[in-house]
Design an enzyme around this catalytic site. Structure first.
Site, PDB file in Angstrom:
ATOM      1  N   ARG A 282      22.859  24.244  63.496  1.00 31.41           N
ATOM      2  CA  ARG A 282      22.380  22.849  63.443  1.00 31.41           C
ATOM      3  C   ARG A 282      21.625  22.498  64.728  1.00 31.41           C
ATOM      4  NH1 ARG A 282      26.486  18.132  62.245  1.00 31.41           N
ATOM      5  NH2 ARG A 282      27.602  19.076  63.975  1.00 31.41           N
TER       6      ARG A 282
ATOM      7  N   ARG B 205      24.107  20.014  69.751  1.00 36.24           N
ATOM      8  CA  ARG B 205      25.134  19.043  70.156  1.00 36.24           C
ATOM      9  C   ARG B 205      26.168  19.727  71.044  1.00 36.24           C
ATOM     10  NH1 ARG B 205      27.142  15.827  64.781  1.00 36.24           N
ATOM     11  NH2 ARG B 205      29.154  16.426  65.621  1.00 36.24           N
TER      12      ARG B 205
ATOM     13  N   ARG C 225      37.435  21.983  67.329  1.00 35.90           N
ATOM     14  CA  ARG C 225      37.250  21.009  66.236  1.00 35.90           C
ATOM     15  C   ARG C 225      37.889  21.500  64.945  1.00 35.90           C
ATOM     16  NH1 ARG C 225      31.019  20.448  66.207  1.00 35.90           N
ATOM     17  NH2 ARG C 225      31.226  18.926  64.530  1.00 35.90           N
TER      18      ARG C 225
ATOM     19  N   LYS D  15      28.977  16.681  55.576  1.00 33.98           N
ATOM     20  CA  LYS D  15      29.282  15.278  55.240  1.00 33.98           C
ATOM     21  C   LYS D  15      28.055  14.387  55.503  1.00 33.98           C
ATOM     22  CE  LYS D  15      32.824  15.133  58.057  1.00 33.98           C
ATOM     23  NZ  LYS D  15      32.753  16.526  58.538  1.00 33.98           N
TER      24      LYS D  15
ATOM     25  N   ARG E 271      40.803  10.413  59.838  1.00 35.81           N
ATOM     26  CA  ARG E 271      41.005  11.833  60.137  1.00 35.81           C
ATOM     27  C   ARG E 271      42.481  12.155  60.320  1.00 35.81           C
ATOM     28  NH1 ARG E 271      35.614  12.499  62.250  1.00 35.81           N
ATOM     29  NH2 ARG E 271      35.153  14.683  62.605  1.00 35.81           N
TER      30      ARG E 271
END
Ligand code: AP5
Length: 267
Positions: free
Chosen positions: A160, A193, A204, A41, A121
């Site tokens: 990431r 992260r 998540r 996103k 969400r």
């Protein structure tokens, strides 16, 4: 080409103002990006902002900004609870998220348009967004749902790396830096992260699966939902999004005058 300005009011709070990056577009875009964590996103948001000039409004970024710049508001028990939930990979409560959006209602009728990323969400958040948009006279042009298989998402999240300084997002395999662990843009150190650790990623993905169904139904019923294949390269995914936006056009046209008429007086 999108010109730079200081469009950080969204991160700073309801009273903050932005320095606009240039003239208002004739037809601002009002978009929502939906999709599982790590589907891309943020990556697509950067491309959409560059191309269409809309403001990128990410709720996750608000929380990460509060982590980075602890101020009085960020140090409140409510915000601490939100940041703890985020680190565990859980959703922040609707109550807190909705309060944060209400404070920033000015961003919802920005004449540059907006691209909401990570909000709504839950269906409760979607309903509140409808009410707020109605209040300021804005309607969504499209809700883009990025879709990719779970193994692709896990690969994207686990690889990431984010720059501590400029917050640029890299990927060890798909978007590597020239020097391992160092940001190409600013020389900052890259880090993983907290919520990209395997134990948080699982939480998540579960949170996404448990809450997104009614949100998708809500936007499908409203006729603004577009499901886009996000399993290809960032460029392919962006081409898919553009094709959808350009083929569908907009359900309604906005002129600069109409947008100006909606602009609320400063608080
Ligand atoms: P948020 O910041 O919104 O995180 P998220 O939805 O989990 O999404 P991510 O930022 O992790 O991923 P992304 O989809 O943007 O992927 P990216 O482009 O970086 O929210 C964080 C947390 O805040 C939530 O868990 C929750 O706790 C809280 N929160 C926020 N909003 C909330 C709300 N409304 N209600 C309740 N809680 C809320 O890409 C990932 C990686 O893949 C990158 O390395 C990238 O380079 C790579 N990549 C991207 N696209 C491609 C591609 N096409 N091919 C190959 N690699 C790619």
């Amino acid at each position: 080409m999108h010109r730079k300005g200081d469009r950080t009011a969204w991160l700073k709070g309801g009273r903050a103002t932005c320095i606009a990056p240039g003239p208002f577009p004739k037809r601002p875009w009002y978009l929502v990006l939906l999709g599982p964590p790590g589907v891309g996103k943020g990556t697509q948001a950067d491309k959409l902002v560059e191309t269409y000039g809309a403001c990128h409004l990410s709720t996750g970024e608000i929380f990460r900004a509060a982590c980075r710049n602890p101020c009085e508001a960020a140090d409140s028990p409510v915000m601490r609870a939100a940041l703890d939930a985020m680190a565990r990979g859980e959703l922040v409560s609707d109550e807190i998220v909705i309060e944060i959006i209400r404070e920033r209602i000015r961003c919802l009728h920005c004449m540059h348009g907006f691209l909401l990323d990570g909000f709504p969400r839950t269906v409760e958040q979607a309903r509140v967004l409808d009410q707020l948009l109605e209040q300021v006279g804005t309607r969504l042009d499209a809700v883009i749902l990025l879709d990719a298989p779970e193994e692709v998402i896990i690969q994207r999240l686990s690889g990431r790396r984010v720059c501590r300084q400029c917050k640029a997002s890299w990927h060890v395999q798909y978007k590597p830096t020239r020097v391992d662990g160092i940001c190409d843009n600013c020389g900052g150190e890259l880090f993983l992260r907290d919520d990209d650790r395997p134990e948080s990623v699982k939480v998540r993905l579960d949170a996404y699966r448990n809450t997104i169904g009614p949100v998708i139904d809500h936007y499908r019923d409203s006729g603004v939902l577009h499901v886009v294949d996000a399993s290809g390269s960032p460029e392919q995914v962006f081409a898919n999004i553009r094709a959808v936006l350009e083929a569908e056009g907009r359900p309604w046209e906005k002129t600069l005058d109409e947008a100006a008429a909606r602009q609320a007086p400063p608080a």
